[in-house]
Design an enzyme around this catalytic site. Structure first.
Site, PDB file in Angstrom:
ATOM      1  N   GLU A   1      -5.757  -4.251   0.129  1.00 37.66           N
ATOM      2  CA  GLU A   1      -5.976  -5.363   1.060  1.00 37.66           C
ATOM      3  C   GLU A   1      -7.190  -6.215   0.704  1.00 37.66           C
ATOM      4  OE1 GLU A   1      -5.239  -2.291   1.806  1.00 37.66           O
ATOM      5  OE2 GLU A   1      -4.013  -2.103   3.615  1.00 37.66           O
TER       6      GLU A   1
ATOM      7  N   LYS B   1     -13.346  16.222  12.834  1.00 34.83           N
ATOM      8  CA  LYS B   1     -14.219  16.134  14.007  1.00 34.83           C
ATOM      9  C   LYS B   1     -14.431  17.539  14.550  1.00 34.83           C
ATOM     10  CE  LYS B   1     -13.801  11.392  15.326  1.00 34.83           C
ATOM     11  NZ  LYS B   1     -13.055  10.365  15.969  1.00 34.83           N
TER      12      LYS B   1
ATOM     13  N   THR C   1       0.869  -1.177   0.000  1.00 36.03           N
ATOM     14  CA  THR C   1       0.000   0.000   0.000  1.00 36.03           C
ATOM     15  C   THR C   1       0.904   1.224   0.000  1.00 36.03           C
ATOM     16  OG1 THR C   1      -0.057   0.107   2.386  1.00 36.03           O
ATOM     17  CG2 THR C   1      -1.774  -1.177   1.339  1.00 36.03           C
TER      18      THR C   1
ATOM     19  N   TRP D   1     -18.834  14.371  13.157  1.00 36.17           N
ATOM     20  CA  TRP D   1     -17.956  14.150  12.011  1.00 36.17           C
ATOM     21  C   TRP D   1     -18.425  14.926  10.786  1.00 36.17           C
ATOM     22  CZ3 TRP D   1     -17.056   8.094  11.989  1.00 36.17           C
ATOM     23  CH2 TRP D   1     -16.276   7.763  13.095  1.00 36.17           C
TER      24      TRP D   1
HETATM   25  P1  ADP Z   1      -3.506   3.403  -0.648  1.00 35.06           P
HETATM   26  O1  ADP Z   1      -4.041   3.310   0.763  1.00 35.06           O
HETATM   27  O2  ADP Z   1      -2.150   2.930  -0.831  1.00 35.06           O
HETATM   28  O3  ADP Z   1      -3.899   4.636  -1.395  1.00 35.06           O
HETATM   29  P2  ADP Z   1      -5.420   1.687  -1.926  1.00 35.06           P
HETATM   30  O4  ADP Z   1      -5.399   1.844  -3.372  1.00 35.06           O
HETATM   31  O5  ADP Z   1      -5.485   0.357  -1.360  1.00 35.06           O
HETATM   32  O6  ADP Z   1      -4.148   2.273  -1.419  1.00 35.06           O
HETATM   33  O7  ADP Z   1      -6.538   2.621  -1.376  1.00 35.06           O
HETATM   34  C1  ADP Z   1      -7.713   2.142  -0.831  1.00 35.06           C
HETATM   35  C2  ADP Z   1      -8.534   3.295  -0.372  1.00 35.06           C
HETATM   36  O8  ADP Z   1      -8.916   4.116  -1.468  1.00 35.06           O
HETATM   37  C3  ADP Z   1      -9.851   2.869   0.229  1.00 35.06           C
HETATM   38  O9  ADP Z   1      -9.704   2.431   1.542  1.00 35.06           O
HETATM   39  C4  ADP Z   1     -10.649   4.151   0.102  1.00 35.06           C
HETATM   40  O10 ADP Z   1     -10.332   5.080   1.116  1.00 35.06           O
HETATM   41  C5  ADP Z   1     -10.171   4.714  -1.206  1.00 35.06           C
HETATM   42  N1  ADP Z   1     -11.132   4.365  -2.246  1.00 35.06           N
HETATM   43  C6  ADP Z   1     -11.111   3.306  -3.063  1.00 35.06           C
HETATM   44  N2  ADP Z   1     -12.160   3.332  -3.899  1.00 35.06           N
HETATM   45  C7  ADP Z   1     -12.878   4.442  -3.591  1.00 35.06           C
HETATM   46  C8  ADP Z   1     -14.077   5.035  -4.086  1.00 35.06           C
HETATM   47  N3  ADP Z   1     -14.778   4.507  -5.081  1.00 35.06           N
HETATM   48  N4  ADP Z   1     -14.497   6.178  -3.495  1.00 35.06           N
HETATM   49  C9  ADP Z   1     -13.819   6.750  -2.494  1.00 35.06           C
HETATM   50  N5  ADP Z   1     -12.671   6.244  -1.991  1.00 35.06           N
HETATM   51  C10 ADP Z   1     -12.213   5.113  -2.529  1.00 35.06           C
END
Ligand code: ADP
Length: 546
Positions: free
Chosen positions: A329, A438, A184, A443
């Site tokens: 993940e 917050k 990640t 929130w």
């Molecule tokens: P990193 O944390 O390395 O950026 P990821 O690509 O695994 O890697 O990111 C996952 C995160 O991206 C999710 O937990 C979420 O916060 C965000 N995310 C993924 N898809 C969407 C979406 N359609 N809308 C909003 N946020 C998203």
């Protein structure tokens, strides 16, 4: 009683075997590092992958060893991908946009032994390799003429594979063996390695192919914009070959003009990418009055999807935009926003509100919302909580993490997202747990405010972050990067937001910035934004009176 069915271990090599045997002439198109568009078929990719396996075995790569790649989507990258996992080694895809020190950390943490890289990565490798003692061989993904001269020993892919036999044995290992490693981006703390298995990716492929997910078929031509290093390439390296879809790989050129050219010349029907990819493509189409004559639908995910992308692609180009949510993940697909039977009965304009949600859960997974005391929260569409997910395609822990598994007592993984789930099962992200604001104990969703602000015609990019407030703990401020040539006053954005968001969500200040920084996967880098705002304080009246 044991069933009387055949044993068929779900190892991923079978997917390319299937594509080569049953969809052998379906094409894989690449904009090559040498320049021209290169045409191959699944049968050629399969043969190339077998040659890679032969080379890896000869180099002493054993099951479980990590083989890294550093480059863009290409036919050679695909061959290395399957050539590695076919022999039970672990394909570790690295993101060339990471900072050198992050790459050094990741390569050492993973203990990568071999590294296949696009030629443009040579200067980056010069910098990092002296600090990466585990890497014993580097092969550039190009022909000999385009292989860079380096101070470290390196080889050229084409001569390295040329003439090798195509009979290396694949599979035959436990379907729970590791297949892929993807870190990640580490927007909080150090990057963490997600270790996919053959079985988990095989299941993810079948889940993602469902009609209410990516819905790919042998009739599709798929442009894979999502880089192979990003979140398991959204599984498309497996789903396209599994159904025999034609695959179009854009190489390094991901600007609007290059993508548009590929879409039109190759007859692309489906594509997947993050919102910024579509924003760039739409800007290009507007400028050149270009058309999309074959594209039918796109999956957009990775970050919140602005409504303007859905509407412009639908109304001006006839393309259906489908939002997906997931994370590295979760392999990554978790939810997809396709209409439920109830939503399908609404008018297309009424359906937009559902398209803006992150969607409904894929089969084989379970979701729950919890509060800070881990108590389950209702699925009423308004209560926010931490989003937890469970299933065979969800990580149980991180590679090399001494803390063991990362699950709660019920076996759920904490996504780090804060969401609602409505009575029809539509999940909607309201924030990242670390970005949520917050204010006065309540929130505020930074994402909601950003999405509305992005609808302002002068906005190129907007971000909302919380700043400390003496009375309310935190208050939101809006940062705006204007479109080129535009000028604006802060109140124009506040007037625009008025009535769209609750009054107490209204940003206390609007700050215009030259650039809103994007992280290595194209998402707004709020950590860097906050650093850049060190020393910022709220306007006096806002800080005291609100
Ligand atoms: P990193 O944390 O390395 O950026 P990821 O690509 O695994 O890697 O990111 C996952 C995160 O991206 C999710 O937990 C979420 O916060 C965000 N995310 C993924 N898809 C969407 C979406 N359609 N809308 C909003 N946020 C998203």
């Amino acid at each position: 009683m044991k069933a009387l069915m055949q044993d068929w271990s779900m190892t991923l090599d079978k997917i390319l075997d299937h594509a080569a045997r049953w969809h052998g002439d379906r094409e894989v198109i690449t904009r090559s590092v040498e320049g021209p568009i290169v045409r191959a078929a699944y049968a050629d990719i399969h043969a190339g992958a077998k040659q890679v396996s032969h080379g890896l075995l000869e180099a002493g790569v054993k099951p479980g060893d990590r083989v890294a790649t550093l480059g863009w989507n290409s036919n050679r990258h695909l061959a290395v991908w399957y050539g590695t996992i076919g022999i039970g080694a672990v394909l570790h895809s690295l993101n060339p946009r990471l900072f050198p020190e992050q790459l050094v950390y990741i390569v050492n943490h993973a203990g990568d032994e071999m590294l296949f890289a696009d030629p443009f990565c040579a200067p980056l490798l010069e910098e990092i390799l002296p600090q990466c003692p585990t890497v014993r061989r580097v092969i550039f993904l190009s022909d000999l003429a385009h292989t860079p001269n380096t101070s470290f020993p390196s080889e050229s892919y084409e001569p390295w594979v040329a003439g090798r036999p195509i009979d290396a044995a694949w599979g035959g290992f436990d379907e729970n063996s590791a297949a892929g490693l993807c870190y990640t981006s580490g927007t909080t703390g150090n990057p963490k390695g997600v270790l996919y298995g053959h079985r988990s990716n095989y299941l993810h492929t079948m889940m993602s192919l469902q009609p209410d997910a990516l819905n790919l078929s042998a009739r599709d031509t798929v442009l894979l914009i999502v880089p192979m290093y990003h979140a398991n390439a959204w599984g498309v390296m497996y789903s396209a070959p599994m159904v025999g879809a034609k695959l179009v790989l854009p190489g390094q050129k991901m600007d609007g003009a290059s993508l548009h050219e590929l879409i039109e010349t190759e007859g692309v029907t489906y594509s997947a990418g993050v919102p910024t990819n579509w924003q760039m493509l739409l800007a290009h189409l507007k400028e050149t009055r270009g058309k999309l004559t074959t594209l039918q639908r796109v999956t957009v995910g990775g970050a919140a999807l602005p409504e303007s992308i859905i509407l412009t692609l639908r109304d001006d180009y006839g393309v259906d935009v489908i939002q997906g949510w997931g994370m590295t993940e979760t392999s990554p697909l978790g939810t997809v926003s396709v209409p439920s039977s109830k939503v399908a009965k609404l008018s297309i304009d009424e359906q937009i509100v559902y398209k803006l949600k992150q969607g409904r859960l894929l089969c084989n997974l379970d979701l729950k919302l919890v509060d800070d005391e881990d108590r389950r929260l209702p699925h009423d569409g308004t209560t926010f909580g931490r989003l937890m997910i469970k299933g065979p395609t969800v990580a149980s822990g991180y590679y090399g993490d001494r803390h063991g598994d990362a699950l709660d007592d019920e076996g759920f993984f904490d996504t780090g997202d804060v969401s609602t789930i409505d009575a029809d099962g539509y999940m909607q992200i309201t924030d990242r747990a670390k970005d949520v604001i917050k204010s006065g104990g309540e929130w505020i969703s930074s994402i909601d405010v950003e999405n509305f602000a992005m609808g302002h015609r002068k906005a190129a990019l907007c971000a909302v972050i919380g700043v400390t407030h003496p009375k309310w703990d935190e208050r939101p401020i809006l940062l705006v990067q204007l479109k080129p040539g535009q000028a604006a006053e802060g109140h124009e954005f506040l007037d625009f937001l008025d009535g769209k968001i609750p009054k107490w969500w209204m940003p206390d200040d609007v700050v215009f910035v030259d650039e809103i920084p994007l992280g290595p996967t194209g998402k707004i880098d709020k950590k860097l934004l906050r650093q850049r705002l060190t020393g910022y304080s709220l306007p006096f009246d806002a800080a005291v009176t609100r």
